[in-house]
Design an enzyme around this catalytic site. Structure first.
Site, PDB file in Angstrom:
ATOM      1  N   CYS A   1     -36.927 -40.205 -23.287  1.00  0.00           N
ATOM      2  CA  CYS A   1     -35.645 -40.596 -23.886  1.00  0.00           C
ATOM      3  C   CYS A   1     -35.682 -42.037 -24.406  1.00  0.00           C
ATOM      4  CB  CYS A   1     -34.538 -40.423 -22.846  1.00  0.00           C
ATOM      5  SG  CYS A   1     -33.020 -41.309 -23.207  1.00  0.00           S
TER       6      CYS A   1
ATOM      7  N   CYS B   1     -33.130 -44.379 -22.812  1.00  0.00           N
ATOM      8  CA  CYS B   1     -33.525 -44.736 -21.446  1.00  0.00           C
ATOM      9  C   CYS B   1     -34.525 -45.889 -21.475  1.00  0.00           C
ATOM     10  CB  CYS B   1     -34.138 -43.535 -20.728  1.00  0.00           C
ATOM     11  SG  CYS B   1     -33.061 -42.083 -20.657  1.00  0.00           S
TER      12      CYS B   1
END
Length: 523
Positions: free
Chosen positions: A59, A62
């Site tokens: 991600c 993230c």
């Protein structure tokens, strides 16, 4: 109000919970605890307050959060506030148990039975400020000894001066603090002597802040809604700065926001000074804020300004999402900006509408919406309307497209169904829309005769589940799914939770949802 001891302990960073061993076995120096299924629940039980990040290694958001999260963990460690993380690609069942649907998902835990999402900015100062507020009582009791320290705990601190025997006023203030504790630090005292020193008499509310006049005294009736409006207005600088930490606050303020784009800090400072009197005159009607056009210049396109042509000025109605760009051929003079702002507020200046051309034909299984046809199609009071808000670059949107077409055919090919349900889509990067979109694809159902209460779809993206969603939440209860009429449906087309933050920013369009080379930062 809570006792003084609880506040002093929180200020000192003293732990009321027993010490525990670090939950991860790693030997690195990270202050973020990496938790697994077999360590998560014990860790939550043994700490009074934990912020947990549920993430996936692939991600992009993230990865961007990681250094900010680490900084916050280090800052909060001394206050006994723990930050943890869970890799959902390894701990899928645990993530499912806590309702993780996108990455990253951050949740605040007060024991296993009490958790709520963190929806603030993903920057270290914002995370730190939020968690400190969470660590304190909803109303912290202050005394003459700790008063100065409490006033400087955060950028904005609200202090009430209320007598101990004034039960009703105390009740109103405590309830207000409970409802706003995520945004503001609240404190209180019953000391008439301290009130006198601060130039007020019981009961009173004073808002202390690090900017403008440093403090504002509330002079209205002691009513929750009036106090809330005062706090929201007074806690916003006359001319603030739009950035990741402040953007969501401006968007939820309920009044328009005037953006002042400029490249340098010196320019922004000068414009802030130039427009301060206007901002003061219109306080409570419109917010003013500068914005770094080098870092966030791509956001100009969202306001129907030409990116890279700065300085620039625009107003956004944060409720209706209407945009009012100021002529970029003109200089930002006090006289012209004052006339423009007052014209927008008076309704004399029409909003700018970004829209694709209206389709010549719209006979496909999925009705195509553009800004100019949004009201006509979506707000048709006689029909349940399912709308997919998508972006052309979004991988999950591309994967959904053939299934969404099949879904549309279930209704379009049946005259009775077609008279009651519309399956539609809109490119949210190319059209101004009144809806707040946080990620792509976003799917919402606008029921017939109840258009002001759209229902967002959060289930798996299968044809059957989408059709059942329309049936269960639409006014007409149309049951259109027929497995004989669709190709093999299969499972959720995403295969994994969506990378949840992909806001509609045309000039930020990434090549994929996981990775994006962007010239500008995101708000």
């Amino acid at each position: 109000m809570p006792g003084v001891r609880s506040l002093l302990l929180a200020l000192a960073g003293v732990s009321l919970a027993p010490a525990v061993l670090a939950a991860d076995a790693s030997t690195d120096s990270s202050d973020v605890h990496a938790l697994k299924t077999d360590t998560f629940k014990d860790f939550i039980k043994e700490h009074d307050l934990v912020l947990a990040e549920f993430y996936a290694p692939w991600c992009g958001h993230c990865k961007a959060l990681a250094p900010e999260y680490e900084k916050a963990a280090t800052e909060l460690k001394s206050k006994n506030i723990q930050l943890a993380k869970v890799d959902c690609t390894e701990e899928a069942d645990l993530c499912q148990e806590y309702g993780v649907e996108g990455y990253p998902t951050l949740k605040v835990f007060r024991g296993l039975d009490s958790h709520k999402p963190y929806n603030g900015a993903r920057k270290s100062p914002a995370i730190t400020s939020y968690m400190i507020k969470q660590s304190l009582p909803s109303v912290s009791v202050v005394t003459a000894e700790n008063f100065e320290e409490v006033k400087s705990l955060d950028k904005v601190v609200v202090v009430a001066f209320i007598g101990e025997d004034d039960k009703e006023t105390n009740k109103t203030y405590t309830a207000l603090a409970d409802s706003m504790r995520d945004d503001v630090l609240f404190a209180g005292t019953s000391s008439a002597e301290l009130a006198k020193k601060e130039g007020v008499s019981l009961p009173a509310v004073v808002l202390y802040k690090e900017f403008d006049d440093r403090k504002d005294v509330y002079d209205g009736k002691f009513e929750a809604e009036a106090l809330k409006a005062f706090i929201k207005s007074s806690s916003t600088p006359l001319v603030g700065e739009v950035g990741p930490e402040t953007y969501s606050g401006y968007m939820s303020a309920g009044i328009p926001l005037a953006y002042i784009f400029a490249d340098t800090a010196e320019e922004r400072e000068q414009y802030a000074s130039d427009f301060k009197d206007l901002a003061k005159k219109l306080k409570g009607k419109i917010n003013f804020a500068t914005i770094d056009s080098k870092a966030f210049g791509a956001h100009a396109a969202n306001l129907n300004l030409i990116p890279e042509k700065f300085p620039a000025f625009a107003i956004q109605d944060t409720v209706s999402n209407k945009k009012y760009p100021f002529d970029q051929e003109k200089k930002l003079t006090k006289q012209d900006i004052t006339k423009f702002v007052e014209g927008v507020i008076a309704g004399d200046i029409a909003p700018s509408v970004k829209s694709e051309a209206v389709p010549e034909t719209n006979d496909g299984p999925v009705t195509v919406i553009v800004a100019h046809t949004y009201e006509e199609i979506v707000m048709n009071k006689d029909k349940d309307v399912l709308v997919e808000f998508y972006a052309p670059w979004c991988g999950h949107c591309k994967a959904l497209a053939p299934k969404y077409d099949q879904l549309g055919s279930l209704y379009k090919d049946n005259k009775d169904f077609a008279s009651k349900v519309t399956i539609a889509k809109v490119d949210a990067t190319a059209n101004d829309i009144p809806d707040e979109i946080q990620g792509f694809p976003t799917i919402k159902l606008f029921p017939a005769d109840d258009k002001d209460k759209p229902v967002e779809y959060t289930g798996s993206r299968t044809i059957e589940d989408l059709a059942n969603f329309v049936r269960d939440n639409g006014k007409h209860k149309v049951d259109a799914y027929d497995e004989k009429k669709v190709e093999k449906d299969g499972s959720d087309v995403t295969g994994k939770p969506k990378d949840a933050e992909a806001p509609p920013k045309p000039s930020d369009a990434p090549e994929s949802e996981e990775k994006a080379d962007k010239e500008h930062e995101e708000l």
